[in-house]
Design a protein around this motif. Sequence first.
Motif, PDB file in Angstrom:
ATOM      1  N   ILE A 174       0.850  -1.183   0.000  1.00  0.00           N
ATOM      2  CA  ILE A 174       0.000   0.000   0.000  1.00  0.00           C
ATOM      3  C   ILE A 174       0.884   1.231   0.000  1.00  0.00           C
ATOM      4  N   ARG A 175       0.766   2.019  -1.058  1.00  0.00           N
ATOM      5  CA  ARG A 175       1.563   3.237  -1.163  1.00  0.00           C
ATOM      6  C   ARG A 175       0.640   4.441  -1.114  1.00  0.00           C
ATOM      7  N   PRO A 176       0.986   5.439  -0.393  1.00  0.00           N
ATOM      8  CA  PRO A 176       0.127   6.623  -0.316  1.00  0.00           C
ATOM      9  C   PRO A 176       0.105   7.353  -1.663  1.00  0.00           C
ATOM     10  N   ASP A 177      -1.098   7.749  -2.082  1.00  0.00           N
ATOM     11  CA  ASP A 177      -1.279   8.464  -3.340  1.00  0.00           C
ATOM     12  C   ASP A 177      -1.495   9.929  -3.013  1.00  0.00           C
ATOM     13  N   ALA A 178      -0.675  10.793  -3.597  1.00  0.00           N
ATOM     14  CA  ALA A 178      -0.751  12.224  -3.286  1.00  0.00           C
ATOM     15  C   ALA A 178      -2.094  12.795  -3.699  1.00  0.00           C
ATOM     16  N   VAL A 179      -2.620  12.323  -4.839  1.00  0.00           N
ATOM     17  CA  VAL A 179      -3.903  12.835  -5.296  1.00  0.00           C
ATOM     18  C   VAL A 179      -5.011  12.422  -4.335  1.00  0.00           C
ATOM     19  N   LEU A 180      -4.958  11.169  -3.864  1.00  0.00           N
ATOM     20  CA  LEU A 180      -5.980  10.703  -2.940  1.00  0.00           C
ATOM     21  C   LEU A 180      -5.909  11.453  -1.607  1.00  0.00           C
ATOM     22  N   VAL A 181      -4.692  11.698  -1.151  1.00  0.00           N
ATOM     23  CA  VAL A 181      -4.539  12.447   0.099  1.00  0.00           C
ATOM     24  C   VAL A 181      -5.075  13.860  -0.052  1.00  0.00           C
ATOM     25  N   GLN A 182      -4.772  14.474  -1.201  1.00  0.00           N
ATOM     26  CA  GLN A 182      -5.250  15.827  -1.448  1.00  0.00           C
ATOM     27  C   GLN A 182      -6.772  15.860  -1.517  1.00  0.00           C
ATOM     28  N   ALA A 183      -7.369  14.823  -2.122  1.00  0.00           N
ATOM     29  CA  ALA A 183      -8.820  14.778  -2.215  1.00  0.00           C
ATOM     30  C   ALA A 183      -9.460  14.622  -0.840  1.00  0.00           C
TER      31      ALA A 183
END
Length: 222
Positions: A5-14
């Motif tokens: 599981i890798r953190p997604d910058a776009v998902l975090v921003q959303a």
Amino acid sequence: MTRSIRPDAVLVQAVIAGALSFAHLHDLASAAGQTGWKAWAYPISVDLLLVAAWRRLRSDGPSRLAWCWFLIALVASLGANVATAGLLDLNEVPAWLRILVAAWPALAFMGGTLLAHSPTAQDRVPDPPAPAAPETAPQIPEPATTAPAPEPEPTEIPAAEETPALPVADSAPSVPAALVDHARKVADDHQARTGSPIDTDTLRARLGVPPQLADAIAAQLA
């Protein structure tokens, strides 16, 4: 096999943007007189309408209905974010804003119902293709039938009129005596020179008379 599981910058921003927008909508609804669970329901209603309109645009293509409700939900979300940025006194909310917040549930319900139950492009039954016109064979002109020529009507031949009988000429034409005397001299001269009597053709040629007249003269000389 497990995937890391890798953190997604776009998902975090959303997630961050959604949380902030959710909080701003809650604060505005609470300031407009919607307390308790109702203040928490407003952000959910606005975001759900925004997501439903966007999904309709992605799945069914651009349409006036989807764009209309997408812009309405977007204006509601942006308006709440701007209003809670210090430009509006949340302790003294104007009456028009209270009216908009109170009318939002009915507006969001109508928008969600129209987006969910209006026919999509996949639901529309295409019109059946028009039946192709049957190919007509080229018409061959029928040969013109010529009417048989009418048979000529028998014409009655008029009976030949009886022509009057011509008078029968005398078999021996009359010969002048002077012509007979001259013919005798010619005959005598011919016999004297040739030793033979003169024939009819020679007599006719010497006298220059027609054959019939020459025969009559020869008959009298015999």
